[in-house]
Design an enzyme around this catalytic site. Structure first.
Site, PDB file in Angstrom:
ATOM      1  N   ALA A 189     -17.175 -25.366  -8.177  1.00 55.35           N
ATOM      2  CA  ALA A 189     -15.870 -24.783  -8.475  1.00 55.35           C
ATOM      3  C   ALA A 189     -16.033 -23.264  -8.543  1.00 55.35           C
ATOM      4  O   ALA A 189     -17.136 -22.747  -8.741  1.00 55.35           O
ATOM      5  CB  ALA A 189     -15.337 -25.327  -9.796  1.00 55.35           C
ATOM      6  N   GLY A 207     -18.331 -29.086  -8.608  1.00 54.08           N
ATOM      7  CA  GLY A 207     -17.112 -29.617  -8.008  1.00 54.08           C
ATOM      8  C   GLY A 207     -17.282 -29.963  -6.546  1.00 54.08           C
ATOM      9  O   GLY A 207     -16.625 -30.878  -6.033  1.00 54.08           O
ATOM     10  N   GLU A 250     -18.714 -33.361  -6.564  1.00 53.50           N
ATOM     11  CA  GLU A 250     -17.693 -34.334  -6.969  1.00 53.50           C
ATOM     12  C   GLU A 250     -16.699 -34.607  -5.847  1.00 53.50           C
ATOM     13  O   GLU A 250     -16.212 -35.733  -5.701  1.00 53.50           O
ATOM     14  CB  GLU A 250     -16.995 -33.855  -8.233  1.00 53.50           C
ATOM     15  CG  GLU A 250     -17.925 -33.927  -9.448  1.00 53.50           C
ATOM     16  CD  GLU A 250     -17.305 -33.388 -10.714  1.00 53.50           C
ATOM     17  OE1 GLU A 250     -17.181 -34.147 -11.686  1.00 53.50           O
ATOM     18  OE2 GLU A 250     -16.948 -32.192 -10.738  1.00 53.50           O
ATOM     19  N   GLU A 273     -23.342 -28.600 -14.358  1.00 54.47           N
ATOM     20  CA  GLU A 273     -22.277 -28.099 -15.236  1.00 54.47           C
ATOM     21  C   GLU A 273     -22.712 -27.850 -16.671  1.00 54.47           C
ATOM     22  O   GLU A 273     -22.262 -26.882 -17.304  1.00 54.47           O
ATOM     23  CB  GLU A 273     -21.080 -29.076 -15.234  1.00 54.47           C
ATOM     24  CG  GLU A 273     -20.169 -28.955 -14.022  1.00 54.47           C
ATOM     25  CD  GLU A 273     -20.582 -29.866 -12.884  1.00 54.47           C
ATOM     26  OE1 GLU A 273     -19.753 -30.103 -12.005  1.00 54.47           O
ATOM     27  OE2 GLU A 273     -21.746 -30.334 -12.875  1.00 54.47           O
TER      28      GLU A 273
END
Length: 246
Positions: free
Chosen positions: A62, A105, A108, A128
């Site tokens: 992210a 992210g 994911e 994370e």
């Protein structure tokens, strides 16, 4: 300004390329918005989706610059989570073609795909907790399904990043290809999918994603619909005709 997600549309598939070279394809709000728009298109007109990244990177995670300023309300809104859930639920298969980093992210998003293939430079995982957050966009429930609870726990609790050989051995990716062959290999998978009955493919994905409590009833209902379809009769007749001709 170039869009964060480049879209190539074909008759039976769509190729979506994450393309933010300045941030190694980090997933920002613009990427999420474009993913939602693409999902709306593919929900309306189902096609196989190939997800990949430009510049030898799938997605480095992210966008930390945006993530740092997000609040509790943003966390509860599930900004990335909702987009990845929608990707996962698309009617036709999603293929993640992973080159290089797929972290946080980005990992994911790859976990949300139905099929994952990679290159020898793959680095995939969820660091994370080192940034003071959790992997909250799918890893804690999808990763145990993919690699097993013990391995998922190791990855998520230690931040372990898997290399290509380990990702293959653990079943997180199904094949490794040289970088130049990655997209052709993804298209070859899409070709194999396209050779089958689209409705049977859609129903197979529906059954695969169904909760355990729905089995085996859901398969029987889906099969009942297929048993009445003209395409089932046409394909089985063609198969029998070919066998007679041998």
């Amino acid at each position: 300004m170039a869009e964060a997600l480049r879209i190539e549309r074909h008759a039976d598939r769509v190729v979506a390329t994450l393309d933010r070279p300045e941030s190694r394809n980090a997933i920002d709000q613009s990427t999420i918005d474009l993913l939602h728009a693409l999902c709306a298109e593919l929900e309306s007109e189902p096609k196989t989706l190939i997800l990949t990244g430009a510049g030898g990177v799938f997605a480095s995670g992210a966008d930390i610059a945006q993530l740092r300023d997000r609040t509790a309300a943003d966390a509860r809104a599930g900004i990335n989570t909702n987009a990845f859930v929608r990707v996962r639920a698309l009617p036709m298969p999603v293929i993640a073609a992973i080159d290089g980093y797929a972290l946080g992210g980005g990992a994911e998003l790859a976990y949300a795909a139905d099929l994952r293939i990679g290159t020898p430079t793959v680095k995939i995982g969820n660091p994370e907790t080192g940034l003071g957050i959790i992997a909250a966009a799918g890893a804690t429930w999808r990763l145990p399904q993919l690699v097993g609870e013990a391995r998922a726990s190791e990855m998520l609790l230690t931040g372990r990043i898997l290399d290509a050989d380990t990702a293959l051995a653990w079943g997180l990716v199904s094949a490794i290809h040289p970088s130049d062959d990655l997209l052709p290999a993804a298209h070859a998978l899409a070709d194999r999918i396209a050779a089958n009955d689209p409705l049977a493919i859609r129903h197979t994905k529906t059954a695969l994603l169904a909760p355990a409590a729905d089995h085996p009833v859901i398969e029987l209902e889906l099969q009942a619909e297929l048993f009445e379809s003209p395409e089932k009769h046409r394909r089985m007749t063609a198969f029998l005709d070919r066998r007679k001709a041998r």
